[in-house]
Design a protein around this motif. Structure first.
Motif, PDB file in Angstrom:
ATOM      1  N   ILE A  67       0.870  -1.180   0.000  1.00 45.20           N
ATOM      2  CA  ILE A  67       0.000   0.000   0.000  1.00 45.20           C
ATOM      3  C   ILE A  67       0.904   1.227   0.000  1.00 45.20           C
ATOM      4  O   ILE A  67       1.845   1.313   0.793  1.00 45.20           O
ATOM      5  N   HIS A 108      -1.656  -1.256  -3.970  1.00 43.40           N
ATOM      6  CA  HIS A 108      -2.895  -0.486  -3.887  1.00 43.40           C
ATOM      7  C   HIS A 108      -2.586   0.943  -3.462  1.00 43.40           C
ATOM      8  O   HIS A 108      -1.877   1.153  -2.461  1.00 43.40           O
ATOM      9  N   VAL A 133      -3.064   4.576  -1.746  1.00 44.13           N
ATOM     10  CA  VAL A 133      -3.739   5.071  -0.548  1.00 44.13           C
ATOM     11  C   VAL A 133      -4.936   5.908  -0.959  1.00 44.13           C
ATOM     12  O   VAL A 133      -4.876   6.685  -1.916  1.00 44.13           O
ATOM     13  N   ASP A 134      -6.049   5.741  -0.239  1.00 41.19           N
ATOM     14  CA  ASP A 134      -7.239   6.528  -0.545  1.00 41.19           C
ATOM     15  C   ASP A 134      -6.911   8.009  -0.510  1.00 41.19           C
ATOM     16  O   ASP A 134      -6.313   8.496   0.467  1.00 41.19           O
ATOM     17  N   THR A 190      -7.484   2.336   3.442  1.00 34.75           N
ATOM     18  CA  THR A 190      -7.077   1.483   2.322  1.00 34.75           C
ATOM     19  C   THR A 190      -6.932   0.033   2.779  1.00 34.75           C
ATOM     20  O   THR A 190      -7.337  -0.894   2.080  1.00 34.75           O
ATOM     21  N   ARG A 208     -10.381  -1.481   3.156  1.00 38.31           N
ATOM     22  CA  ARG A 208     -10.943  -1.842   1.842  1.00 38.31           C
ATOM     23  C   ARG A 208     -10.305  -3.122   1.326  1.00 38.31           C
ATOM     24  O   ARG A 208     -10.994  -4.000   0.773  1.00 38.31           O
TER      25      ARG A 208
END
Length: 333
Positions: free
Chosen positions: A286, A306, A308-309, A321, A324
């Motif tokens: 992440i 992925h 990070v939001d 994140t 999710r």
């Protein structure tokens, strides 16, 4: 593919992170754990390559990190770790390591080691050094306290990839730095000769060994003191008992500042990828910056990455994140 669990037990997830933004390694790992804790049994570990993040990783959660004007000192159970801030230098081929030596001396006298030195470890972070004196300044400053290091596990943390660096000659530190700075051959030969004389007068058995040239020649000084060389991510992973955790883990999730083809997540991600491969545990990254294709990341031993939001702070963004990711991953169990 991420394997399915047998029976109905909760999955086991190891959250092992380096520093992210202003978060220390452990703070980043805990932020990830908050996203997984409702879906899995979690364990956390903080890892670092060098600098103050290394001090934080070594002292967390129950030790102490003292930040000074010239560097930092971390203390924990049977551990002292020291790191010096990079200093500006006027002559890159004459930069001294004396400042680091003074800091190590301060740390050793501030918290003397117990009567059983073999149970203690002293870690000296060499990754930020700008010195080019083969550790002459360091050794001179430690002369009065060198006896305090007798019998301890002395570790010099060097930048990744420098375990083979030579101190002297055409592949030595002066030749490499001098050519990079376009210095004259005469100047490089003179400096190399001075280092050779110092090394052979101090500890000739280490003058020509691989690793003596690490961190501007500080590798030589650590070897001369009876120490060993290591990279920070490996040292912090060992101290955290990472291999024991990997024996039980079903998934490892890490976080870093950037995961693209240039950075590849840095040394922490590389260390985790190697260990996860050995234990056949998938690794997920992440990061605020993700710039690598699935094929590229899998060649590095990473299952997926992925972003990070967006629009959230560091800790909150990592937790959101991770939550999710956990919600999408744990239904497979």
């Amino acid at each position: 593919m991420i394997p399915a669990a047998s029976g109905s037990r909760r999955p086991r997830v190891l959250l092992a992170a380096g520093p992210v933004g202003r978060l220390t390694p452990r703070e980043a790992a805990v932020a990830l754990a908050h996203g997984f804790v409702d879906h899995a049994d979690v364990a956390v570990a903080g890892l670092a390559e060098g600098g103050p993040a290394l001090g934080a990783a070594l002292s967390e959660p129950e030790g102490e990190l003292e930040v000074l004007s010239a560097g930092w000192v971390a203390t924990a159970d049977r551990l002292i770790a020291v790191g010096c801030d990079p200093e500006p230098v006027s002559d890159p081929l004459r930069a001294s390591s004396a400042g680091l030596g003074r800091l190590v001396g301060y740390a050793l006298q501030r918290r003397p080691l117990a009567t059983e030195p073999s149970d203690h470890r002293v870690i000296i972070d060499l990754t930020g050094s700008t010195s080019h004196d083969a550790g002459a300044g360091l050794l001179a400053e430690l002369a009065s306290v060198r006896s305090l290091l007798a019998g301890v596990d002395l570790v010099g943390v060097v930048p990744p990839g420098q375990h083979q660096d030579r101190l002297l000659g055409l592949r030595g530190i002066t030749s490499r730095k001098g050519r990079a700075l376009a210095l004259s051959t005469d100047r490089m030969l003179a400096v190399d000769a001075d280092l050779e004389l110092f090394a052979k007068q101090t500890a000739p058995e280490f003058a020509l060994v691989d690793g003596a040239g690490a961190a501007g020649g500080l590798g030589f000084a650590l070897l001369a003191l009876g120490g060993r060389l290591a990279v920070g991510a490996s040292e912090t992973a060992d101290r955290a008992g990472l291999d024991r955790a990997l024996q039980r883990a079903d998934l490892v999730v890490t976080a870093c500042d950037s995961f693209d083809f240039g950075s590849r997540g840095g040394g922490v991600v590389a260390e985790l990828a190697a260990r996860c491969e050995a234990f056949e545990v998938p690794l997920v990254v992440i990061s605020p910056v993700v710039g690598m294709s699935g094929r590229e990341m899998r060649t590095l031993g990473v299952e997926s990455a992925h972003p990070v939001d967006p629009g959230t702070g560091s800790a909150d963004g990592l937790t959101r994140t991770a939550r999710r990711l956990a919600e999408g991953w744990t239904p497979r169990w």
